[in-house]
Design a protein around this motif. Structure first.
Motif, PDB file in Angstrom:
ATOM      1  N   PHE A  31       0.829  -1.204   0.000  1.00 16.79           N
ATOM      2  CA  PHE A  31       0.000   0.000   0.000  1.00 16.79           C
ATOM      3  C   PHE A  31       0.862   1.252   0.000  1.00 16.79           C
ATOM      4  CE2 PHE A  31      -3.360  -2.904   1.534  1.00 16.79           C
ATOM      5  CZ  PHE A  31      -4.352  -2.559   0.633  1.00 16.79           C
ATOM      6  N   PHE A  32       2.095   1.167   0.562  1.00 21.19           N
ATOM      7  CA  PHE A  32       2.990   2.330   0.516  1.00 21.19           C
ATOM      8  C   PHE A  32       3.335   2.666  -0.927  1.00 21.19           C
ATOM      9  CE2 PHE A  32       3.872   0.747   4.843  1.00 21.19           C
ATOM     10  CZ  PHE A  32       3.642   1.911   5.557  1.00 21.19           C
ATOM     11  N   ARG A  33       3.629   1.647  -1.707  1.00 20.49           N
ATOM     12  CA  ARG A  33       3.955   1.886  -3.114  1.00 20.49           C
ATOM     13  C   ARG A  33       2.749   2.448  -3.851  1.00 20.49           C
ATOM     14  NH1 ARG A  33       5.568  -2.796  -4.259  1.00 20.49           N
ATOM     15  NH2 ARG A  33       7.812  -2.470  -4.052  1.00 20.49           N
ATOM     16  N   LEU A  34       1.544   1.901  -3.562  1.00 20.13           N
ATOM     17  CA  LEU A  34       0.333   2.378  -4.217  1.00 20.13           C
ATOM     18  C   LEU A  34       0.040   3.824  -3.850  1.00 20.13           C
ATOM     19  CD1 LEU A  34      -2.210   1.863  -5.921  1.00 20.13           C
ATOM     20  CD2 LEU A  34      -3.314   0.947  -3.859  1.00 20.13           C
ATOM     21  N   GLU A  58     -12.294  -4.886   1.572  1.00 19.00           N
ATOM     22  CA  GLU A  58     -12.010  -3.568   2.142  1.00 19.00           C
ATOM     23  C   GLU A  58     -11.421  -3.683   3.548  1.00 19.00           C
ATOM     24  OE1 GLU A  58     -14.290   0.697   3.064  1.00 19.00           O
ATOM     25  OE2 GLU A  58     -15.427  -1.079   2.426  1.00 19.00           O
ATOM     26  N   GLU A  59     -11.944  -4.584   4.364  1.00 20.30           N
ATOM     27  CA  GLU A  59     -11.476  -4.699   5.736  1.00 20.30           C
ATOM     28  C   GLU A  59     -10.042  -5.208   5.824  1.00 20.30           C
ATOM     29  OE1 GLU A  59     -14.411  -8.054   4.741  1.00 20.30           O
ATOM     30  OE2 GLU A  59     -14.265  -5.862   4.531  1.00 20.30           O
ATOM     31  N   GLN A  60      -9.567  -5.837   4.736  1.00 25.14           N
ATOM     32  CA  GLN A  60      -8.183  -6.327   4.756  1.00 25.14           C
ATOM     33  C   GLN A  60      -7.174  -5.206   4.546  1.00 25.14           C
ATOM     34  OE1 GLN A  60      -9.227  -9.618   1.767  1.00 25.14           O
ATOM     35  NE2 GLN A  60      -7.594 -10.600   2.957  1.00 25.14           N
ATOM     36  N   THR A  61      -7.628  -4.020   4.146  1.00 29.69           N
ATOM     37  CA  THR A  61      -6.687  -2.915   3.878  1.00 29.69           C
ATOM     38  C   THR A  61      -6.363  -2.097   5.117  1.00 29.69           C
ATOM     39  OG1 THR A  61      -8.438  -1.305   3.377  1.00 29.69           O
ATOM     40  CG2 THR A  61      -7.687  -2.736   1.567  1.00 29.69           C
ATOM     41  N   HIS A  62      -7.149  -2.299   6.227  1.00 22.44           N
ATOM     42  CA  HIS A  62      -6.949  -1.535   7.462  1.00 22.44           C
ATOM     43  C   HIS A  62      -6.945  -0.035   7.185  1.00 22.44           C
ATOM     44  CE1 HIS A  62      -6.105  -5.342   9.445  1.00 22.44           C
ATOM     45  NE2 HIS A  62      -5.183  -5.601   8.509  1.00 22.44           N
ATOM     46  N   HIS A  63      -7.872   0.382   6.309  1.00 25.97           N
ATOM     47  CA  HIS A  63      -8.089   1.800   5.987  1.00 25.97           C
ATOM     48  C   HIS A  63      -6.855   2.467   5.394  1.00 25.97           C
ATOM     49  CE1 HIS A  63     -11.842   1.361   8.127  1.00 25.97           C
ATOM     50  NE2 HIS A  63     -11.187   0.990   9.238  1.00 25.97           N
ATOM     51  N   ALA A  64      -6.042   1.713   4.681  1.00 23.95           N
ATOM     52  CA  ALA A  64      -4.824   2.274   4.082  1.00 23.95           C
ATOM     53  C   ALA A  64      -5.150   3.298   3.002  1.00 23.95           C
ATOM     54  CB  ALA A  64      -3.977   1.142   3.492  1.00 23.95           C
ATOM     55  N   LEU A  65      -6.378   3.254   2.437  1.00 23.75           N
ATOM     56  CA  LEU A  65      -6.731   4.176   1.360  1.00 23.75           C
ATOM     57  C   LEU A  65      -7.849   5.107   1.792  1.00 23.75           C
ATOM     58  CD1 LEU A  65      -6.718   1.581  -1.593  1.00 23.75           C
ATOM     59  CD2 LEU A  65      -4.905   3.191  -0.985  1.00 23.75           C
TER      60      LEU A  65
END
Length: 515
Positions: A31-34, A58-65
């Protein structure tokens, strides 16, 4: 727009996704790269034209976006409003119901939910459009036609793995039941289904071909009863026979089914099976019946049947069947010619000129008797006889045809010799052999190069057949001539020489040497 795809149904199309003035970004492993990739687009006063594809829930992203979510909209399975719901089963139903109807679209929706159809499968369904009646089966076989699906199933096992993997047996059974009125029981193997389907189709095809009341042994055999189902079974059986690349599978199934039905031991009359083509044993019964009928009394219908059956399925597949029909036909035709000529001779008296014309130049010339005899003997010589009852009847038919040929040929010879003597050995209109060079060859020489070919022992009927074979490509004509006597090679060849019309006589060539 943030696109969450936890089931990864749409992974294959994202790389090729092209939207006007829109950037497509895809999460791979960081997600840092994205975030670093989309950061330059997020600093404006208006939300960017950006699609972010994430093959996770969505829940697997831990609100990264979270920033992108606030600035845009989310689409994912189950999302509201319905226009943002990407659940593949729902998308498939909405997209296909206008093409296939609500009921079929609902079936496809269920199949997608069960994991039986992929996005690629749905694309193929959509391309086929209204012609598709069922989902999974149509994808597996590449068609929605019950006849084509049944033929593919009967002739090959190449679809078996896909049927089992996609759990399509239930849908396949429903399709076969609706088209052919057959129940394929659950829990059986696909090979067992193939055998049952073949038996049902071929038994129905035979039942529809039989004329009159079927024999008692076949009354209990289950066949299709509805007119539409019967027509479908008969049509499929005929198509199966007509497709040369599927003939081996037809022969294999037909052989097994006829053994199961015990057809070899069932009595069937010629009238019942005259139009049947389903099984080899029935074809052989018909041959035996026609042989027996011709042995009793030769008739045009029996000869025509033998001639027509030479192009039947079993005749074209098995050379021995075709050879037998051909031998039956020519023997029957010989008997017909013998009967006809005998009747004509006995009905009135003929002079030598009339007999000459009847043999050489009539609409149905008597020389056809010799042609049929020659054809029969050639086919008989090449035929591989078996020592069984069927061949015994055929042998009797050949023997009778030979006897009738000798009787009628002798009658012609005796009658002609008598008439020829009465006319003082003259036939006014006939060209004499000694005048052939003068009348036919010499005038041609004046027009250009001419080939003058002598063929020893070429009977008139053989020459007539040769001319018939040449007429499609050449301007070929045939004229009979009266031979010199005695009709031996030395005299016949001499009579063809340029001076033969002036004087031809026999001279002694000396005593023959002692043997």
């Amino acid at each position: 727009m943030i696109w969450y795809d936890p089931e990864q149904h749409y992974t294959g199309i994202v790389d090729d996704l092209a939207l006007p003035d829109t950037r497509v970004a895809r999460y791979t492993d960081s997600f840092f790269r994205l975030r670093h990739e989309i950061e330059p687009l997020m600093g404006g006063t208006h939300p960017p034209r950006l699609v972010i594809y994430v093959p996770l829930a969505e829940e697997q992203t831990h609100h990264a976006l979270i920033e992108a979510e606030v600035a845009g909209v989310i689409i994912k399975p189950g999302q509201q409003p319905p226009t943002r719901n990407t659940r593949l089963s729902l998308v498939a139903r909405n997209a296909l119901k206008s093409l296939m109807g609500e009921e079929t679209a609902a079936t496809i929706e269920k199949q997608v939910e069960d994991g039986m159809l992929t996005l690629a499968d749905l694309d193929r369904l959509g391309e086929k459009g209204e012609g598709i009646s069922k989902g999974v089966v149509s994808v597996i076989f590449g068609t929605g036609s019950p006849q084509e699906i049944a033929l593919a199933l009967l002739s090959s096992r190449k679809h078996d793995a896909a049927i089992e993997a996609k759990k399509a047996q239930g849908e396949l059974a429903v399709l076969m039941r609706g088209a052919f009125e057959i129940d394929l029981p659950a829990g059986r193997t696909l090979d067992e289904w193939r055998a049952q389907l073949a038996r049902h189709l071929l038994a129905t095809d035979l039942a529809m071909a039989l004329v009159g009341e079927p024999p008692a042994q076949l009354m209990t055999v289950k066949v299709a009863m509805k007119p539409a189902s019967r027509e479908a079974c008969v049509g499929l059986s005929r198509k199966w026979r007509l497709m040369r690349d599927l003939s081996c599978s037809y022969i294999e199934h037909a052989s097994r089914v006829e053994n199961e039905l015990g057809l070899a031991t069932i009595r069937l009359t010629r009238e019942q099976i005259a139009e049947a083509e389903t099984f080899l044993s029935v074809e052989r019964k018909l041959q035996h019946s026609v042989e027996s009928e011709l042995l009793q009394q030769a008739s045009e219908p029996m000869v025509e049947m033998a001639r027509r059956r030479q192009s039947s399925f079993w005749a074209e597949q098995l050379p021995e069947v075709q050879a037998r029909w051909a031998l039956i036909a020519v023997a029957g035709q010989l008997l017909l010619e013998a009967n006809r000529i005998e009747s004509e001779i006995k009905a009135s008296s003929f002079d030598a000129q009339t007999m000459f014309d009847c043999y050489t130049d009539a609409e149905r010339p008597w020389s056809a008797l010799d042609t049929n005899h020659r054809h029969m003997e050639r086919r008989y010589h090449n035929f591989d006889f078996d020592l069984d009852e069927r061949d015994e009847v055929l042998e009797q038919l050949i023997t009778k045809a030979r006897q009738r040929y000798m009787e009628v040929a002798s009658l012609i010879a005796e009658q002609f010799t008598r008439s020829y003597q009465e006319s003082k050995f003259t036939i006014g209109k006939a060209l004499r052999q000694t005048r052939i060079f003068e009348k036919k060859v010499q005038p041609a020489l004046a027009e250009g190069k001419t080939a003058y070919v002598w063929v020893d022992a070429l009977r008139f009927e053989m020459a007539r057949e040769l001319v018939e074979s040449l007429q499609s490509e050449f301007d070929a004509q045939l004229q009979a001539a009266l031979a010199c006597v005695p009709t031996i090679t030395e005299i016949g060849m001499a009579a063809l020489l340029p001076v033969a019309q002036h004087a031809i006589r026999l001279v002694s060539a000396g005593d023959r040497p002692a043997e």
